[in-house]
Structure formats: C-alpha cells, structure tokens
Design a protein around this motif. Structure first.
Motif, PDB file in Angstrom:
ATOM      1  N   ALA A 173       7.086   5.139  47.705  1.00 13.64           N
ATOM      2  CA  ALA A 173       7.789   3.642  48.200  1.00 13.64           C
ATOM      3  C   ALA A 173       7.228   2.702  46.493  1.00 13.64           C
ATOM      4  O   ALA A 173       8.156   1.979  46.773  1.00 13.64           O
ATOM      5  N   VAL A 174       5.883   2.140  46.082  1.00 15.58           N
ATOM      6  CA  VAL A 174       6.257   1.560  44.776  1.00 15.58           C
ATOM      7  C   VAL A 174       6.858   1.510  44.184  1.00 15.58           C
ATOM      8  O   VAL A 174       7.008   0.525  43.596  1.00 15.58           O
ATOM      9  N   THR A 175       6.285   3.398  43.775  1.00 14.56           N
ATOM     10  CA  THR A 175       7.408   3.047  42.457  1.00 14.56           C
ATOM     11  C   THR A 175       8.885   2.635  42.869  1.00 14.56           C
ATOM     12  O   THR A 175       9.313   2.450  42.066  1.00 14.56           O
ATOM     13  N   THR A 176       9.510   3.307  44.349  1.00 15.96           N
ATOM     14  CA  THR A 176      10.814   2.800  44.179  1.00 15.96           C
ATOM     15  C   THR A 176      10.814   1.177  44.234  1.00 15.96           C
ATOM     16  O   THR A 176      11.372   0.511  43.472  1.00 15.96           O
ATOM     17  N   LEU A 177      10.425   0.276  44.997  1.00 17.74           N
ATOM     18  CA  LEU A 177      10.715  -0.381  44.992  1.00 17.74           C
ATOM     19  C   LEU A 177       9.912  -1.923  43.573  1.00 17.74           C
ATOM     20  O   LEU A 177      10.232  -2.884  42.651  1.00 17.74           O
ATOM     21  N   ASN A 178       8.816  -0.803  42.679  1.00 17.75           N
ATOM     22  CA  ASN A 178       8.795  -1.732  41.654  1.00 17.75           C
ATOM     23  C   ASN A 178      10.001  -1.113  40.524  1.00 17.75           C
ATOM     24  O   ASN A 178      10.279  -2.195  40.080  1.00 17.75           O
ATOM     25  N   THR A 179      10.684   0.026  40.465  1.00 17.59           N
ATOM     26  CA  THR A 179      12.375   0.503  39.718  1.00 17.59           C
ATOM     27  C   THR A 179      13.156  -0.937  40.852  1.00 17.59           C
ATOM     28  O   THR A 179      13.686  -1.499  39.124  1.00 17.59           O
ATOM     29  N   TYR A 180      13.267  -0.876  41.238  1.00 17.29           N
ATOM     30  CA  TYR A 180      14.109  -2.108  42.000  1.00 17.29           C
ATOM     31  C   TYR A 180      13.876  -3.719  41.964  1.00 17.29           C
ATOM     32  O   TYR A 180      15.138  -4.110  41.211  1.00 17.29           O
ATOM     33  N   THR A 181      12.337  -3.764  41.473  1.00 15.15           N
ATOM     34  CA  THR A 181      12.060  -5.166  41.174  1.00 15.15           C
ATOM     35  C   THR A 181      12.226  -5.758  39.744  1.00 15.15           C
ATOM     36  O   THR A 181      13.379  -6.434  39.377  1.00 15.15           O
ATOM     37  N   LYS A 182      12.271  -4.226  38.719  1.00 14.24           N
ATOM     38  CA  LYS A 182      12.321  -4.140  37.829  1.00 14.24           C
ATOM     39  C   LYS A 182      13.844  -4.203  37.354  1.00 14.24           C
ATOM     40  O   LYS A 182      14.211  -5.158  36.274  1.00 14.24           O
ATOM     41  N   THR A 183      14.420  -3.656  37.620  1.00 13.59           N
ATOM     42  CA  THR A 183      16.429  -3.522  37.495  1.00 13.59           C
ATOM     43  C   THR A 183      16.873  -5.212  37.576  1.00 13.59           C
ATOM     44  O   THR A 183      17.625  -5.240  37.066  1.00 13.59           O
ATOM     45  N   VAL A 184      16.399  -5.275  38.764  1.00 10.01           N
ATOM     46  CA  VAL A 184      16.943  -6.887  39.466  1.00 10.01           C
ATOM     47  C   VAL A 184      16.410  -8.083  38.866  1.00 10.01           C
ATOM     48  O   VAL A 184      17.489  -8.283  37.929  1.00 10.01           O
ATOM     49  N   LEU A 185      15.587  -7.925  37.849  1.00 11.83           N
ATOM     50  CA  LEU A 185      14.826  -9.378  37.177  1.00 11.83           C
ATOM     51  C   LEU A 185      15.356  -8.674  35.298  1.00 11.83           C
ATOM     52  O   LEU A 185      15.942  -9.869  34.539  1.00 11.83           O
ATOM     53  N   GLU A 186      15.645  -7.767  35.125  1.00 12.80           N
ATOM     54  CA  GLU A 186      16.093  -7.963  33.819  1.00 12.80           C
ATOM     55  C   GLU A 186      17.392  -7.806  33.978  1.00 12.80           C
ATOM     56  O   GLU A 186      18.020  -7.764  32.686  1.00 12.80           O
TER      57      GLU A 186
END
Length: 315
Positions: free
Chosen positions: A224-237
């Motif tokens: 779950a943490v890895t998925t949230l990290n992927t989601y957040t970083k993708t949106v910001l980039e």
C-alpha cells in the motif's frame, strides 16, 4: 504524455510482488491449522493388547485366569505417581480445526475449533473469520487493479485512478487483517481458560501460520505504501513537467493567448472557497488545454476560441 509512458515500473512491479506475496501468505494461513501449537496433559490409559506403550502397566496375579473372578473385581495397583501417570500429547489449532494426537493410534483426532470455543466468544470468532475473508478479497481486488494498471497504459488518467483505488483497497485490507488476527488471539486465549477440560493445553505457543499471517499483513501495508508513493510521485512529476512544457510553448504565442492560459492555471491552483479539485480533474484540464490551445490551427480559429472564453477581459 512522455512521462506517463515511462512510469516507475520498478515501484509498480514491487507493489505487485508484495501484494501477491501477502495474498499467498494470508490464504495459506487461513487454510492452515498451525496458528497455535502445544501439549495437552491427559491421563495414561491402561495397557492392553492394543496398547503397549505410553500406558499404565497393571500386573495381573498368576491365578487370575484360573479363578472365576472377573478382571473388574480385581484390585489393580500402580506404582506411577505425579506426572508419570499423565501423557503429554501434541496438538495444533487453526481458525477452523483443532487437531491432537490420538492415544489409540498414530492418526490425529480433529475437532471444530468453533465448537471448542466458549459460547460467549463465538461471535468474535465469526467476526474474525469474516474479517479474514474480506482481507483476502480486498487483497485480490488490489492485485487485479495493479495488474490492469501495469498492462493498460493507453489512458494515463485511468492508470492514475486504478493506482489510487489499488492503494485504498490495500490499506483497507491491511486494517481488516490486523483486526482479524487480534480477535482470533483473544478468542484462543479465552478458549485456553474456559474451553473443554479434555482440550485445555498444558503449554502452548504460536505456530508458523500465526507468524505467516502477520508477515502477510506487513507485506500488504508495504504494498500500500509503495502504491501510494508511486501515485503521488507520478502526479507531481506530471504536473511539473506539463507546467514547464506550457511555459516553453507559450513564449511563441500571442500575448492574449498567454494571458488566457495563466488565468486558467491561476484559477485552478489559487485559493478558492470551492472544494478541492481531484487529480483526475487536473489531468483532464491539462489534456483539454493542450487540445484547445497548443494545436497548430489557423490564427483566426484560435482567436475565436479564446474570444468566447475570456470575452473582453485583458491581462
């Protein structure tokens, strides 16, 4: 869209592996019967023709067979005292079954753990079983969403939404799994103290299935943490790269075109009393903006589009 085509596959692949590992461990633990193991203290049976070991030997008088007195009327003497009169048999218990060694043979004797638990604790045990099943179901849903996200790369907005739903599903499943494990521990401890006399263990400890269930919970939360990290970083980039791309593209546009774009971006990110925009709305806004403004259309058509939007306003 070049950024979304180069998604961080390593983090996405790691999230899928952790989710699959959590799903496998939780399913194995649910079906296993080694959540708790230990020994039970039971009296040794009398030795006979079918039982020659782990029993109490009773010497018979030499004239017992010649007399007419039955063996039940004969007084038996045993010199075993203390713990020598008892046998310590191994048992293991899961969410469904409790099995212990049989005194008559090498096979095991299994009973339903639901029937062994105290009546006052059976409701909690059923809640634990239901939570464990929901935990596995949400893990399966999260795994399917992550796989669809990895395979479906045509629409970046759908990919972000799938990633968000997978993260939420993983978090909810982890919370349900933690509650289910804690409730089962409570029910087992109550059964140790209030269960049937012939089942109460002399000593016990947690088995491999119990540790496997908590390892599954750890993998689930890591996924779950890895998925949230992927989601957040993708949106910001995504936002940062699109804003940079617009800044470079607007330098060659007329002044009123730049004014229109700046006002749209300021109205979106500026302080408002309205509810916060979702990320999908921001992605849709940039996609629509790119189609309406950055297309190489005749100057007259673009001016008409901008005129309908901003009217007589000026920068």
């Amino acid at each position: 869209m070049e950024l979304l085509k180069g998604l961080p596959w390593r983090r996405a692949f790691l999230a899928v592996i952790l989710n699959l590992l959590a799903l496998s461990l939780s399913t194995t633990a649910l079906l296993g019967s080694y959540w708790c193991t230990g020994t039970q203290k039971v009296p040794k049976p009398l030795c006979g023709k079918s039982k020659a070991t782990k029993c109490i030997g009773v010497p018979m008088p030499p004239d017992a067979g010649a007399s007419n007195v039955s063996s039940q009327d004969v007084v038996h003497y045993s010199w075993e005292t203390g713990d020598d009169r008892f046998d310590f048999r191994y048992f293991h218990t899961g969410m469904w079954l409790s099995c212990e060694e049989s005194m008559e043979g090498p096979e095991e004797k299994c009973r339903s753990f639901i029937e062994l638990s105290p009546p006052a604790e059976r409701g909690i045990l059923w809640l634990s079983l239901g939570s464990e099943m929901l935990y596995i179901s949400l893990l399966l849903i999260s795994f399917i969403l992550l796989m669809v996200e990895m395979l479906h790369t045509g629409n970046p907005v759908c990919g972000l939404k799938l990633n968000a739903f997978a993260a939420v599903s993983s978090v909810l499943s982890g919370l349900l799994g933690m509650v289910a494990h804690m409730m089962y521990t409570q029910v087992f401890q109550a059964t140790v103290n209030l269960g049937p006399e012939d089942w109460r263990p002399h000593s016990w400890d947690y088995g491999w299935a119990f540790y496997m269930a908590w390892a599954s919970f750890t993998c689930c939360m890591a996924s779950a943490v890895t998925t949230l990290n992927t989601y957040t970083k993708t949106v910001l980039e995504f936002k940062r790269n699109h804003i940079k791309g617009y800044d470079r593209s607007f330098k060659d546009q007329p002044q009123h075109h730049q004014c229109f774009i700046q006002r749209q971006i300021s109205s979106y990110y500026g302080p408002q009393d309205k509810p916060l925009h979702s990320v999908s709305e921001g992605v849709d806004f940039y996609s629509d903006l790119q189609q309406r403004v950055l297309q190489r259309e005749p100057e007259l058509d673009l001016d008409e589009v901008l005129g309908q939007t901003i009217g007589e306003d000026r920068c």
